[in-house]
Design a protein around this motif. Structure first.
Motif, short mmCIF file in Angstrom:
data_model
loop_
_atom_site.label_atom_id
_atom_site.label_comp_id
_atom_site.label_asym_id
_atom_site.label_seq_id
_atom_site.Cartn_x
_atom_site.Cartn_y
_atom_site.Cartn_z
N ASP A 184 0.86 -1.20 0.00
CA ASP A 184 0.00 0.00 0.00
C ASP A 184 0.89 1.23 0.00
O ASP A 184 1.90 1.25 0.70
N ASP A 185 0.50 2.23 -0.81
CA ASP A 185 1.33 3.44 -0.84
C ASP A 185 1.18 4.23 0.46
O ASP A 185 1.98 5.07 0.79
N GLN A 186 0.07 3.91 1.15
CA GLN A 186 -0.13 4.55 2.46
C GLN A 186 0.56 3.69 3.52
O GLN A 186 0.12 2.60 3.84
N ASN A 193 6.96 -1.31 -8.29
CA ASN A 193 8.27 -1.87 -8.60
C ASN A 193 8.89 -2.57 -7.39
O ASN A 193 9.43 -3.68 -7.51
N GLU A 194 8.78 -1.90 -6.22
CA GLU A 194 9.32 -2.48 -4.98
C GLU A 194 8.66 -3.82 -4.72
O GLU A 194 9.31 -4.80 -4.37
N PRO A 240 0.05 5.44 -6.92
CA PRO A 240 0.77 6.28 -7.89
C PRO A 240 1.65 5.37 -8.75
O PRO A 240 2.18 4.38 -8.27
N GLY A 241 1.75 5.70 -10.06
CA GLY A 241 2.54 4.83 -10.94
C GLY A 241 1.75 3.61 -11.31
O GLY A 241 0.62 3.70 -11.75
N MET A 242 2.41 2.46 -11.15
CA MET A 242 1.78 1.21 -11.51
C MET A 242 0.58 0.95 -10.61
O MET A 242 0.68 1.01 -9.38
N SER A 243 -0.58 0.67 -11.24
CA SER A 243 -1.79 0.44 -10.44
C SER A 243 -1.83 -1.00 -9.93
O SER A 243 -1.08 -1.85 -10.42
N GLY A 244 -2.68 -1.22 -8.94
CA GLY A 244 -2.80 -2.55 -8.35
C GLY A 244 -3.20 -3.60 -9.37
O GLY A 244 -2.67 -4.71 -9.37
N ASP A 245 -4.13 -3.23 -10.29
CA ASP A 245 -4.57 -4.17 -11.34
C ASP A 245 -3.37 -4.64 -12.14
O ASP A 245 -3.21 -5.82 -12.42
#
Lengths: 109, 764
Positions: free
Chosen positions: A2-4, A29-30, A50-55
């Motif tokens: 999660d980005d959060q 990426n991480e 942000p960036g690559m989405s979860g899908d």
């Protein structure tokens, strides 16, 4: 994943308390990198990132690992608005701790 | 092609015909003229030859008449008797002949002298030759000489000395003896010294016996004189006369040596012998001269004289002879030339006559075409053109009149229009003002509406974004509090627990608030997504009643469900549950302790009618509709007494509307309220976002099967139809089904592999 960081941290805390080995990642990426280097069985995946989405991350994982790694979406989006083709489970935010635990138990039987 | 050219061409063609006819006529007339000219010359030739013939005939008659005298002469009789008595007549004659010939030409033997001087000879000389008389009359002797022989051919009497004594060996003698008379062709008589003609006449005695031959030699000069006289009489110096004998030898000719030569060579003779008379043109042998026109006539004889085959030829320079023809031709050419000139002049004149009025008429027409109706008609003749011009004039006048009428009418109309226009302009100005005002108003309105729309949009977006943003921090907060309360991090005191529970309650409330705002904003903007699937409404209501029973029981309110047998239908389970929960929750909120809440599901045939009835405080009639509007609570004080966002019923209305159902409230103050909503069974009747079975059933099933097979399952034989009937729904071309594989396996639709977990296998 999660980005959060707080959300990722909470889920991590819950799962660690229940005896699972947990690693957190804050972007796509991480996440993919960590999956490559470790031996994961389940990923809780946020969708709106942000960036690559979860899908997209899920699609990538499915391509490489097929169904060896289970994926559970954890998102603020209502279920009706989510394409869960590449997911094995779905948890709506804000979630109850027991939902996380149940999914973990079900997916890693 | 110009009119002039046409005219000229027409005239030229006509003229050509005339010219052709003229040429033919000229040729024919030339021929006729030539014929007549020729005939004239022939006549002249015939006249001349006839004169000559008559002259010869006269001389023969003279000779014959005199011969009869001579025949009765005693000397001749005596000579014949004497010769008859002789034993050897021929011998005597030969002897005398030898003696005669032996003598010199100017010598007279006694025998000769005796003969010349005998009475008959004298008589011949005196009476026949009449030398003096003829000399006086003509200037020369007509007969050059004359002599007579006896029946034996011996000379009996003679006017001059002859070359022979014996004459019976001569042609004329024999011929005269046989035929009675003989006229020779012309010859040169050596003894007479002139060109001459012999006339011989047979003499007979009274018994009719042959007595001898009288011969007279005619001087040719008489004939030459005749020809000359004829020639001179004609005064035609271009003309030459020529008299030919039957062999073509020239007897006499007035002139022209060369033509004579031609005749002599016989070049022209065959043409002369073709007929008794005629004419033709012949090339002159002298190249310097032109053609000769030659006419001729054969001797025809006169009286007993049958003619001697002589031919009289008139030679004439062709140009001169045919002068009338040339004159005629010249005249014709001049006439033709003048005709051409006249025709051209007539053409030009006609062209001028015809084209000028046409040109003028055309000019006038052009003027009229340009609209100048006062144009003058210049054509005033009384022919067809004049009539045309007159008609045209009439037409133009009529046109002018009608145009003036039209103009007048137009003017009237224009005036009226102008008047009308003025009025209209006034009205229009007023209208314009009004319109402008209206437009301004409308602009304002539109602006306002757009502003409103923009604001709405901003609001919706704001709500949708902020509620997400707001919800996000709630997630870790509620989790952490939950973990604390779950004593993950150690035991809590009662006070701590109470405090955390308060935090948790407020977090939940905040979450509900945000959730409601999110829902209403989505419903308002049409962005709400529904997860439609077939299922049992009653089951959903049972769940809701089941969960809400705890809360109702806490407040000592009874909550019961009465349900008919409702057929399975398509709906969003979570959202309908949300509606039911909301209604039950409201009922609980506004019902006092000991009250009753009843949830009913009634089958109405086409749709299900759900009722939530309570024995609560009730709602004023005028508020019964208001309460479904967002952010409205009947009494603002309520929100404090009865916690809630005030959005719940608005959300319910939106959800039900999206199911094509209806939601409303019936209430009596103090007695309670009844909230009802309907769900139609047939989703095909639904409008808006959700449409089902865009695919045919079969297609939908196939897609479903494929999807299951992808997951490693196998469809159990013969279960497809059942599976479809129960679980497959298609929305907007996307397959939607929401059965777990485990369920499918348990129900015996599929046989799986190793995955027995509850699994969502797909959803749109």
């Amino acid at each position: 994943m999660d980005d959060q960081r707080d959300v990722a941290g909470t889920i991590s805390t819950v799962l660690k308390k229940h005896g699972y080995d947990v690693e957190t990642a804050y972007d796509g990426n991480e996440c993919l990198q960590k999956v490559e280097n470790g031996r994961f069985r389940l990923i809780f995946l946020d969708i709106m990132l942000p960036g690559m989405s979860g899908d997209a991350i899920a699609k990538e994982l499915r391509k490489t690992y097929d169904s060896k790694i289970k994926i559970v979406y954890v998102t603020i989006k209502p279920k009706a608005e989510v394409d869960i083709t590449d997911a094995d489970g779905f948890i709506q935010k804000p979630f109850k701790i027991r939902e996380i635990i149940r999914e973990a138990e079900v997916m890693i039987a | 092609m110009k009119y002039l050219h046409k005219l000229l061409m027409g005239f030229s063609i006509a003229f050509l015909f005339v010219a052709l006819t003229g040429t033919v006529a000229m040729y024919l007339s030339q021929q006729a003229l030539k014929e007549s000219i020729g005939n004239g010359f022939i006549e002249l030739a015939e006249e001349a030859i006839d004169k000559i013939d008559r002259s010869i005939s006269k001389r023969i008659e003279q000779a014959e008449a005199y011969a009869i005298n001579v025949a009765g002469d005693p000397d001749l009789r005596e000579s014949n008797t004497r010769f008859a008595a002789m034993d050897d007549v021929q011998g005597y004659i030969d002897e005398q002949e030898r003696e005669w010939r032996a003598a010199k030409s100017d010598e007279l033997t006694p025998f000769m002298q005796a003969l010349i001087l005998n009475p008959l000879s004298r008589e011949i000389r005196d009476e026949f030759l009449l030398e003096a008389f003829y000399r006086e009359k003509y200037g020369y002797p007509v007969f050059a000489e004359a002599f007579a022989t006896n029946a034996y051919g011996a000379v009996v009497a003679l006017s001059n000395r002859t070359s022979d004594y014996r004459q019976d060996d001569e042609e004329w003698w024999q011929k005269a003896k046989e035929a009675g008379k003989y006229v020779s062709d012309f010859n040169y008589d050596e003894s007479a010294g002139v060109y001459s003609l012999d006339i011989a006449v047979r003499m007979e005695d009274t018994e009719g016996n042959f007595a001898g031959v009288f011969k007279a030699v005619l001087n040719i000069r008489e004939i030459v004189d005749i020809a000359t006289v004829v020639h001179l009489a004609e005064h035609n110096e271009e003309m030459d006369f020529r008299l030919l004998d039957r062999e073509g030898r020239t007897i006499t000719a007035t002139d022209d040596y060369e033509v004579m030569e031609a005749f002599a060579s016989g070049r022209l003779l065959p043409r002369l012998s073709a007929a008794t008379a005629g004419f033709f043109t012949a090339k002159s042998s002298d190249e310097r001269e032109g053609d000769e026109f030659i006419s001729y006539a054969h001797s025809r004889g006169s009286g007993e004289y049958a003619g001697n085959g002589w031919i009289l030829v008139i030679e004439h320079e062709k140009e001169h002879a045919l002068q009338p023809i040339y004159r005629l031709r010249a005249i014709l050419v001049i006439i033709a030339g003048m005709s051409v000139l006249v025709v051209v002049v007539i053409c030009l004149y006609l062209y001028a006559i015809v084209s000028t009025p046409i040109r003028r008429l055309r000019k006038a027409t052009e003027q009229v075409a340009k609209g100048n109706l006062s144009v003058k008609m210049p054509v005033e003749s009384h022919d067809e053109l004049g009539l045309l011009a007159a008609d045209f004039k009439k037409m133009v006048v009529a046109l002018d009149a009608s145009r003036k009428e039209l103009d007048a009418l137009n003017k009237g109309l224009q005036n009226k229009i102008e008047e009308g226009t003025k009025e209209a302009r006034k009205t229009a100005e007023e209208a314009e003002k009004a319109k402008r005002a209206t437009l301004n108003m409308m602009d304002d309105l539109t602006e306002a509406m757009e502003k409103q729309k923009r604001l709405e949009k901003i609001k919706t977006e704001f709500l949708s974004v902020t509620s997400h943003e707001l919800r996000t921090p709630i997630t870790p907060m509620s989790s952490e509090v939950e973990m604390l309360l779950g004593e993950f991090f150690g035991k809590l005191t009662d006070e701590q627990k109470k405090s955390l529970e308060l935090v948790q309650r407020n977090i939940t409330h905040l979450d509900h608030l945000i959730s409601d705002i999110l829902d209403i904003s989505k419903l308002e903007s049409g962005n709400m997504k529904f997860l439609m699937k077939k299922g049992s409404l009653v089951a959903v209501l049972q769940d809701v009643v089941e969960t809400m029973k705890i809360k109702a029981n806490e407040r000592n309110i009874s909550l019961t469900l009465k349900a008919d047998a409702i057929p399975e239908c398509v709906f969003d389970h979570d959202r309908i549950a949300q509606v039911a929960r909301n209604l039950v929750n409201n009922a609980i909120k506004f019902t006092d302790s000991g009250g009753e809440i009843t949830v009913e599901a009634i089958n109405q045939g086409d749709y299900a009618l759900m009722k939530v009835s309570d024995t609560g405080i009730g709602i004023l009639k005028e508020d019964q509709e208001k309460i479904f509007r967002p952010f409205v609570q009947v009494d603002s004080s309520m929100s404090r007494n009865y916690e809630g966002s005030g959005l719940g019923l608005a959300i319910c209305k939106g959800i039900i509307a999206n199911h094509n159902g209806r939601i409303w409230a019936e209430s009596e103050i103090g007695k309670g309220s009844v909230f009802q909503f309907t769900i139609p069974y047939k989703l095909s009747a639904m409008k808006g976002e959700v449409e089902l079975f865009n695919y045919s059933e079969e297609e939908a099933l196939n897609r479903f099967m494929e999807d299951i097979k992808k997951k490693g399952y196998r469809i159990v034989q013969g279960k497809e139809k059942e599976l479809l009937g129960g679980n497959v729904i298609d929305t907007k071309g996307k397959l939607r089904y929401d059965l777990s594989l485990k369920d499918l396996e348990e129900k015996g639709y599929i046989t799986g592999e190793d995955n027995h977990q509850q699994e969502h296998i797909g959803s749109g």
